[in-house]
Enzyme design. Structure first.
Site, PDB file in Angstrom:
ATOM      1  N   GLY A 129       0.593  -1.193  -0.020  1.00  0.00           N
ATOM      2  CA  GLY A 129      -0.070   0.150  -0.019  1.00  0.00           C
ATOM      3  C   GLY A 129       0.801   1.233   0.043  1.00  0.00           C
ATOM      4  N   CYS A 130       0.274   2.374  -0.292  1.00  0.00           N
ATOM      5  CA  CYS A 130       0.887   3.599  -0.375  1.00  0.00           C
ATOM      6  C   CYS A 130       1.502   4.024   1.060  1.00  0.00           C
ATOM      7  CB  CYS A 130       0.035   4.795  -0.890  1.00  0.00           C
ATOM      8  SG  CYS A 130      -1.677   4.897  -0.174  1.00  0.00           S
ATOM      9  N   TYR A 131       0.692   3.983   2.046  1.00  0.00           N
ATOM     10  CA  TYR A 131       1.197   4.208   3.442  1.00  0.00           C
ATOM     11  C   TYR A 131       2.207   3.451   3.920  1.00  0.00           C
ATOM     12  CZ  TYR A 131      -2.894   7.376   4.408  1.00  0.00           C
ATOM     13  OH  TYR A 131      -3.475   8.635   4.183  1.00  0.00           O
ATOM     14  N   PRO A 132       2.185   2.042   3.511  1.00  0.00           N
ATOM     15  CA  PRO A 132       3.221   1.199   3.923  1.00  0.00           C
ATOM     16  C   PRO A 132       4.643   1.381   3.357  1.00  0.00           C
ATOM     17  CG  PRO A 132       1.124  -0.113   3.907  1.00  0.00           C
ATOM     18  CD  PRO A 132       0.966   1.016   3.431  1.00  0.00           C
ATOM     19  N   THR A 142       5.675   4.089   2.057  1.00  0.00           N
ATOM     20  CA  THR A 142       6.298   5.411   2.413  1.00  0.00           C
ATOM     21  C   THR A 142       6.843   5.342   3.873  1.00  0.00           C
ATOM     22  OG1 THR A 142       4.425   6.567   1.070  1.00  0.00           O
ATOM     23  CG2 THR A 142       5.969   7.790   2.404  1.00  0.00           C
TER      24      THR A 142
END
Lengths: 334, 334, 334, 334
Positions: free
Chosen positions: D142-145, D147
């Site tokens: 995912g995008c949060y993980p 980053t």
């Protein structure tokens, strides 16, 4: 590397200059040799291992061609110096655009220091391609003129407008068009949530440029009514053009006129009838997108959009570059 | 009219000054007698028939009280002059906020010209109400300190924090917080579509102010880690506060601590448990909105939001005004 | 409380409904008795201790007057029911605006269920004040018609337009104008950084309404060319109006025509000659701001701006309310 | 053409899908054979002469590899079908990310239909490169993980964190991260001018994914405190990460730890000490930009930014593609 064309960019840290750097880095036949900036001297030019240098430290002869992304007035000085040194010029300012020193004085309030520069061809390839090919210097059009003229050209070229009616251009531009130096009117808080008309009533300098080019195509058209607005977005320019047709044309035939006229132009996209061009049809692209809306039998709305920094500035300059050196016109642009 | 309090506003055309004008015009006991502006002198003050005057033309004795929406350093000069003339002062700058000239020197790099001004009470009514009542001069807190301190106060006052853990404040502010004079970092194009941390690592001047006030409440807390960010919006400030509790408190009891503590504070709204405060819960309001999120048994997220120009500046100043003159504290504010 | 007028609002959680609630809470002679919402039923109405109720649970007789912020079609049903019960109606939808069922069918594609409702006066006080006074039901104009008609009225009333030339309105609206229910075209990502023309070429329903009202004032005007655009802002509407004068008028006299005409209208502000109206001249205000730009001797640009939710909807409805009940027309509005 | 790898994209009209199409069109070894979309079926896929097809009309065997830009739950079905048919899979959803069906059930509330899919390697090349090489299926993070993990990795790998202190991640994402289907929380008017925390208090599904991957690197770290916010921008994700060091590390050495660690990673840029990563350092790029700010001797702020649709989704998927097929890892990405 030795057979690449060496390019120097003046004003390389401004918004148009930054875009020009990015585009040129993708061009297989260009080598960037310097980029000047008064404000950012010493910092790295993005995506390169060069640093911005102050303009007075640039050695113009290091380049085969210079791009001038400078304020009007300043550009003419460097253009003159370049041409005297045998270096070609693509000027993104207004200093090579108008045809006469009188017009320059009228619209810019200055005596043109080198009127011979005004002989440079007008750098709008879709209208003036033959004169740009092989030239030593070109005056690339402004963002409003590019978008407006491409939106009008097929109707002008066929003399289809009613000369008794004005050509009305309600234009909206993103804030990059106002330049990078901070001013009250580009402060975030002043722009955000706002829409601001400015220089209304034929006061914007691009009026002179647009009418000059319109009249080269035909004098059979009424006066230009041009209203620019500052939009709360960074990039993109929309010209909403309202025209009145003369009896040689009807509004239902305008769309096919445009699709035919621009059929072979890779950097002009005419949208299908019924679609409306939006800002995003052009933002971050190198083309102009145009939609045609018949309103009454004699009135047509033409919505013409560009990215003001691309087809309105840098990518148009690069298109001219390709023509000047005999490359495929759209090399590095599509 | 004669029994109204005459107020003069210095820096009346800045963003906080404009807001203060608007609020004061709604106050039944205030008469605006002048507003100064170096940049806008001669133009009308919105909603009034007064024009901005240059600060040097203001006759300070015409006012019973002056509001100073000036840069730090400049404020102290006018504050001194006002108090010497028997005119009361509400200072929105930093010149009356810190407690010692040493702290002022540390955070602002200047020798304070009139250290006695630092005796003025800190103008955060929910924490320091008794000292503001009837005072002649008040130093209204900064926007970040207001939002942070209101978000922390009940936990500080009950000494519920683990002194071995930092208080982490990740703060986000709209661009009006950066002031009205155009700078590179407030140019629309630089802010739009961006999010920018700045003065990270305890470098922001408000760190000194926040810690000073925290330590007046309790020394039982760890260091402040404060990171401000510039948000692409005009108004609003959010402080996301991460704290570690000591054994006297558990995270599931923090919400009721806050609702009890702020039950009688009309300008602090504690949201129901489960709701998260958003920027818009405070924008264009005069209150601070707070939400509480238990994360682990010992860790809590407190989201505190204000309108940086209102509870973070002008409306807080007006709240102090009401206390200074003995009016209902929320007069003209709710 | 007993002598206040009891008002119920249908569609109170939509953008216009929310604004109407806020405005009415400030009106000294109004008591809000219910607000309906299908989507938000059960939640609190902001700033009140009432909760939204489903529309079918509203008891219309509890109100002396109902405001209808409903989709067209739905409004007519409630309006009929209200009037049958002796309850007055302010309709913010299109169901009471057009004059004939034929026009309603043309523009809305529906047979009007209660054509007698179309006898309600058109709720634009600056043009139709006398008919609104004391009426039982009013059809408040759309946001585009309000802004356009106020921008045109003095020229129409003096029959100063060239009937052979079109009236061109290039209009730009904030996204609240598109309503609160989520759709692809109001998704943040689709709107942000974009500008979108829509329903171009006389396809927007407001064309019928604007022309109807223009022709009541004069038939001496050309066809309306109307292009709405969706702007990437929340609130505000700008109509850029391009007109051609007939020989009875010259462009340099238009500004004084407007200042004279609107001299006694507190909710229309004509800007000084040379100023251009920006969106922000009207956002969050209850007035219409107008600027006049002579372009050629016979062509004039009129820039007319409103807050689409205020003078374009709720505050105009409240202005009608004041006329219906004989209050000061601007009560709670200035 | 015959030696190109044939790729089909499911969910090709969503925001991540659109970006994947664009990136893949630039890849010299990829031929796009279909793109599915339920909502846009029949329309042209931008920049291609293909039209979106409904997912049920896709013939999976026409592709050598499929990219799944589908909602979780739906992805698993197509992934299973593809692998059974000998077609490789890059899944951008959550269906191949977690390691156990229990974790999937915990965070997604569903029994995983094909638990064997959870054996696919975690597609974060900078951390898990060796397992991605040559694999048949990959679950892209995912995008949060992405980053967060890139921002933490060097400190985790050196076991430099204090296990008694939480890892605090205050994250801010552009609206494309919320997907393209219109919902109340992505309506322009709700997002504009706002900042919204959501799923605070360890409720966001990415918490499980981030902690799973953190614990594979080290169990010597405290709990994750993760707060996502919706930013009023279209693209970009910033994770502001606050960590406490253990005695093996001091804050002044963290920057060199990161520059060394990432020295050979072309898609991770560590900014010079003193600079702060802004959203724009990553928007429209394929890399992650990281800045390091020592705050106290034991506390460090790490600001990690990506374009949520690129390194947070599509370009990371393409990076995995290059590893799966043995191409240069950054082919078509730098």
């Amino acid at each position: 590397m030795s057979d690449k064309i060496r390019v120097g960019i003046y004003g390389a840290a401004g918004y148009a200059g930054q875009d020009m750097v990015e585009l040129m880095l993708r061009h297989p036949n260009i080598r960037l040799v310097f980029g000047t900036s008064s404000t950012d001297a010493g910092e790295f030019i993005p995506y390169t291992d060069l640093r911005y240098i102050p303009p007075e430290e640039a050695i113009i002869e290091d380049a085969d061609l210079v791009v001038l992304a400078l304020p009007h007035g300043a550009s003419a000085q460097v253009a003159k110096q370049a041409l005297d040194a045998g270096v070609r010029v693509i000027d993104l300012s207004a200093d090579l655009r108008l045809d006469t020193p009188e017009a320059y004085k009228t619209w810019y309030g200055l005596d043109h220091p080198y009127p011979e520069l005004l002989n440079a061809p007008y750098g709008l390839p879709e209208i003036n391609r033959d004169n740009i090919r092989g030239t030593l210097a070109v005056g690339a059009p402004g963002c409003y003129p590019t978008t407006t003229l491409l939106g009008l050209y097929p109707l002008l070229a066929t003399e289809a407008l009613d000369p008794g009616a004005p050509v009305i251009v309600d234009a909206k531009s993103g804030v990059t068009g106002a330049g990078r130096s901070p001013k009250a009117n580009t402060h975030f808080v002043e722009v955000y949530g706002n829409l601001t008309p400015y220089k209304t009533g034929r006061k914007h300098r691009h009026v002179g440029e647009i009418e000059q080019e319109m009249h080269k195509i035909t004098t059979q058209c009424g006066p230009l009514i041009f209203t620019p607005h500052l939009l709360p977005v960074a990039r993109g320019l929309m010209a909403s053009i309202y025209v009145t047709l003369n009896p040689t044309m009807t509004s239902d035939r305008v769309h096919s006129l445009y699709t035919n006229h621009y059929a072979d132009e890779p950097l002009v996209k005419v949208l299908p009838l019924g679609a409306d061009a939006t800002l995003r049809d052009a933002v971050l692209s190198n083309h102009c997108a145009i939609s045609i809306t018949p309103v009454t039998e004699t009135h047509v709305l033409i919505t013409s959009v560009t990215d003001n920094l691309r087809k309105g500035a840098s990518s148009q300059g690069l298109q001219c570059f390709n023509l000047m050196y005999g490359f495929e016109e759209t090399l590095a642009l599509i």
